[in-house]
Design an enzyme around this catalytic site. Structure first.
Site, PDB file in Angstrom:
ATOM      1  N   LEU A   1       0.428   3.701  -2.065  1.00 40.22           N
ATOM      2  CA  LEU A   1       0.788   3.597  -3.483  1.00 40.22           C
ATOM      3  C   LEU A   1       1.288   4.922  -4.048  1.00 40.22           C
ATOM      4  O   LEU A   1       0.747   5.989  -3.742  1.00 40.22           O
ATOM      5  CB  LEU A   1      -0.434   3.121  -4.284  1.00 40.22           C
ATOM      6  CG  LEU A   1      -1.050   1.799  -3.808  1.00 40.22           C
ATOM      7  CD1 LEU A   1      -2.215   1.409  -4.703  1.00 40.22           C
ATOM      8  CD2 LEU A   1      -0.019   0.668  -3.761  1.00 40.22           C
ATOM      9  N   HIS A   2       2.327   4.822  -4.874  1.00 42.74           N
ATOM     10  CA  HIS A   2       2.854   5.978  -5.585  1.00 42.74           C
ATOM     11  C   HIS A   2       2.977   5.609  -7.067  1.00 42.74           C
ATOM     12  O   HIS A   2       2.582   4.505  -7.469  1.00 42.74           O
ATOM     13  CB  HIS A   2       4.194   6.428  -4.986  1.00 42.74           C
ATOM     14  CG  HIS A   2       5.183   5.309  -4.812  1.00 42.74           C
ATOM     15  ND1 HIS A   2       5.741   4.633  -5.870  1.00 42.74           N
ATOM     16  CD2 HIS A   2       5.694   4.727  -3.691  1.00 42.74           C
ATOM     17  CE1 HIS A   2       6.567   3.709  -5.427  1.00 42.74           C
ATOM     18  NE2 HIS A   2       6.552   3.733  -4.094  1.00 42.74           N
TER      19      HIS A   2
ATOM     20  N   HIS B   1       4.216   2.197  -8.075  1.00 38.46           N
ATOM     21  CA  HIS B   1       3.229   1.106  -8.032  1.00 38.46           C
ATOM     22  C   HIS B   1       2.303   1.167  -9.249  1.00 38.46           C
ATOM     23  O   HIS B   1       1.898   0.135  -9.793  1.00 38.46           O
ATOM     24  CB  HIS B   1       2.374   1.205  -6.768  1.00 38.46           C
ATOM     25  CG  HIS B   1       3.128   1.002  -5.489  1.00 38.46           C
ATOM     26  ND1 HIS B   1       3.377   2.035  -4.611  1.00 38.46           N
ATOM     27  CD2 HIS B   1       3.663  -0.106  -4.930  1.00 38.46           C
ATOM     28  CE1 HIS B   1       4.034   1.555  -3.568  1.00 38.46           C
ATOM     29  NE2 HIS B   1       4.226   0.272  -3.734  1.00 38.46           N
TER      30      HIS B   1
ATOM     31  N   GLY C   1       0.815  -1.206   0.000  1.00 39.87           N
ATOM     32  CA  GLY C   1       0.000   0.000   0.000  1.00 39.87           C
ATOM     33  C   GLY C   1       0.850   1.258   0.000  1.00 39.87           C
ATOM     34  O   GLY C   1       2.014   1.232  -0.363  1.00 39.87           O
TER      35      GLY C   1
ATOM     36  N   GLN D   1      14.985  -8.384  -3.812  1.00 43.47           N
ATOM     37  CA  GLN D   1      13.690  -9.055  -3.593  1.00 43.47           C
ATOM     38  C   GLN D   1      13.234  -9.743  -4.881  1.00 43.47           C
ATOM     39  O   GLN D   1      12.781 -10.900  -4.865  1.00 43.47           O
ATOM     40  CB  GLN D   1      12.661  -8.019  -3.139  1.00 43.47           C
ATOM     41  CG  GLN D   1      11.228  -8.516  -3.150  1.00 43.47           C
ATOM     42  CD  GLN D   1      10.258  -7.505  -2.573  1.00 43.47           C
ATOM     43  OE1 GLN D   1      10.153  -7.362  -1.375  1.00 43.47           O
ATOM     44  NE2 GLN D   1       9.519  -6.797  -3.419  1.00 43.47           N
TER      45      GLN D   1
ATOM     46  N   ASP E   1      13.435  -2.864  -5.674  1.00 43.32           N
ATOM     47  CA  ASP E   1      13.817  -3.905  -4.713  1.00 43.32           C
ATOM     48  C   ASP E   1      14.426  -5.053  -5.512  1.00 43.32           C
ATOM     49  O   ASP E   1      13.843  -6.129  -5.633  1.00 43.32           O
ATOM     50  CB  ASP E   1      12.585  -4.359  -3.924  1.00 43.32           C
ATOM     51  CG  ASP E   1      12.012  -3.225  -3.101  1.00 43.32           C
ATOM     52  OD1 ASP E   1      12.656  -2.814  -2.146  1.00 43.32           O
ATOM     53  OD2 ASP E   1      10.919  -2.731  -3.435  1.00 43.32           O
TER      54      ASP E   1
ATOM     55  N   SER F   1       9.622   5.763  -3.255  1.00 44.95           N
ATOM     56  CA  SER F   1       9.492   4.766  -2.194  1.00 44.95           C
ATOM     57  C   SER F   1       8.564   5.310  -1.127  1.00 44.95           C
ATOM     58  O   SER F   1       8.580   6.514  -0.836  1.00 44.95           O
ATOM     59  CB  SER F   1      10.866   4.487  -1.569  1.00 44.95           C
ATOM     60  OG  SER F   1      10.719   3.824  -0.327  1.00 44.95           O
TER      61      SER F   1
HETATM   62  O1  PAF Z   1       7.748  -4.986  -2.137  1.00 44.90           O
HETATM   63  C1  PAF Z   1       6.847  -4.975  -1.289  1.00 44.90           C
HETATM   64  O2  PAF Z   1       6.060  -4.032  -1.198  1.00 44.90           O
HETATM   65  C2  PAF Z   1       6.716  -6.155  -0.341  1.00 44.90           C
HETATM   66  O3  PAF Z   1       7.956  -6.656   0.022  1.00 44.90           O
HETATM   67  C3  PAF Z   1       5.813  -7.260  -0.900  1.00 44.90           C
HETATM   68  C4  PAF Z   1       6.402  -7.885  -2.150  1.00 44.90           C
HETATM   69  C5  PAF Z   1       4.438  -6.707  -1.209  1.00 44.90           C
HETATM   70  C6  PAF Z   1       5.664  -8.382   0.142  1.00 44.90           C
HETATM   71  O4  PAF Z   1       5.090  -7.917   1.313  1.00 44.90           O
END
Ligand code: PAF
Length: 286
Positions: A36-37, A40, A34, A158, A155, A190
């Site tokens: 959101l920017h 996203h 959430g 990630q 990220d 971010s």
């Molecule tokens: O990147 C994110 O916002 C979070 O790490 C994710 C992938 C939604 C998991 O909670």
């Protein structure tokens, strides 16, 4: 413009998804926490371009925050997020509570972990963080069963870890990465940028500037990675930040770069006041 419908429960989510699947729809999924920017929104747009239906999730996942991190302070802005998604290609928002996601509590339950990749770079200073991410993302993948999942390059570690998890566990879905959306001065968008004071906000673009400088060096043929890394750390420090790491790595495995590697990523993390900023630049030498 109307907001997308919101599901908070697993049964409701599954019913809607089953209807779409019966119609043969290709489903894309954008997991978020959430607040959101525009970054996203790029993910949502990419999802919409590649699928018939788009599901976004909004869940501030407690498992991925360590002790003393900003779980309590993390911005929760569901009403604003739904306004932002109004009129976009997002067809459904899954916004579960913690009780829905972890009905048996946070401790002593199944975790999904990608060893090795989760322990380096950000994982070194945030033990358990990536196991929290992969656990929630694996669960969300099982709930949504998308054909495609979309994540940001910001990220980057990630993204690499999720790709590895999808490969290792044979999730039947495709993972797509979307380039980082930046402010006019280069700072990567971010949710945590809101922790910066006005003075810190003026300093913050130095992180991207240092990454760009290293990337330019690589493109010009510089292969003394240690020197590039030291210079990057020094550039960030002299701008007034407390750098954590500045590393030249391979894009695919995140292993330290060697002279013959062509597809590199320069990654950095730095503390600045209350914020911990991360960013990276991809360098393709071919
Ligand atoms: O990147 C994110 O916002 C979070 O790490 C994710 C992938 C939604 C998991 O909670």
């Amino acid at each position: 413009m109307s907001r997308p419908p919101v599901e908070g429960g697993v049964a409701g989510l599954r019913t809607r998804l089953a209807d779409w699947r019966r119609d043969g729809a290709r489903i894309a999924f954008v997991p978020t926490m959430g607040n959101l920017h525009e970054g996203h929104m790029d993910l949502v747009r990419t999802a919409g371009e590649r699928a018939d239906r788009v599901v976004a999730s909004i869940f501030v996942n407690p498992l991925q925050f360590g002790p003393g991190e900003d779980f309590a302070a993390y911005p929760r802005t569901l009403a604003d997020d739904l306004d932002r998604l109004a009129g976009t290609c997002c067809d459904l928002v899954f916004a579960p509570t913690e009780a829905v996601m972890y009905p048996h509590g946070r401790e002593g339950r199944t975790r999904v972990e990608v060893p090795g990749l989760s322990a380096i770079l950000c994982g070194a200073s945030r033990p358990g963080h990536f196991a929290g991410v992969t656990t929630v993302v694996a669960k969300l993948f099982h709930l949504v069963q998308p054909d495609l999942a979309v994540f940001g390059h910001k990220d980057y570690q990630q993204l690499a870890i999720i790709r590895r998890m999808v490969t290792d566990l044979d999730f039947p879905l495709q993972v797509t990465g979307v380039p980082t959306r930046r402010e006019a001065d280069g700072l990567a968008m971010s949710s945590r940028n809101r922790y910066l004071t006005p003075a810190e906000r003026r300093i913050a673009p130095a992180l991207y500037a240092a990454l760009q400088q290293a990337a330019a060096g690589l493109r010009q043929g510089e292969r003394d990675f240690v020197a590039l890394q030291q210079a990057g750390m020094e550039n960030i420090r002299s701008a007034g930040m407390a750098p954590e790491y500045f590393e030249v790595r391979r894009q695919d495995t995140l292993a330290p770069a060697t002279a013959g590697d062509r597809n590199l990523v320069v990654l950095a993390a730095s503390k600045l006041g209350r914020a911990r900023l991360i960013d990276n630049v991809l360098v393709d030498l071919d």
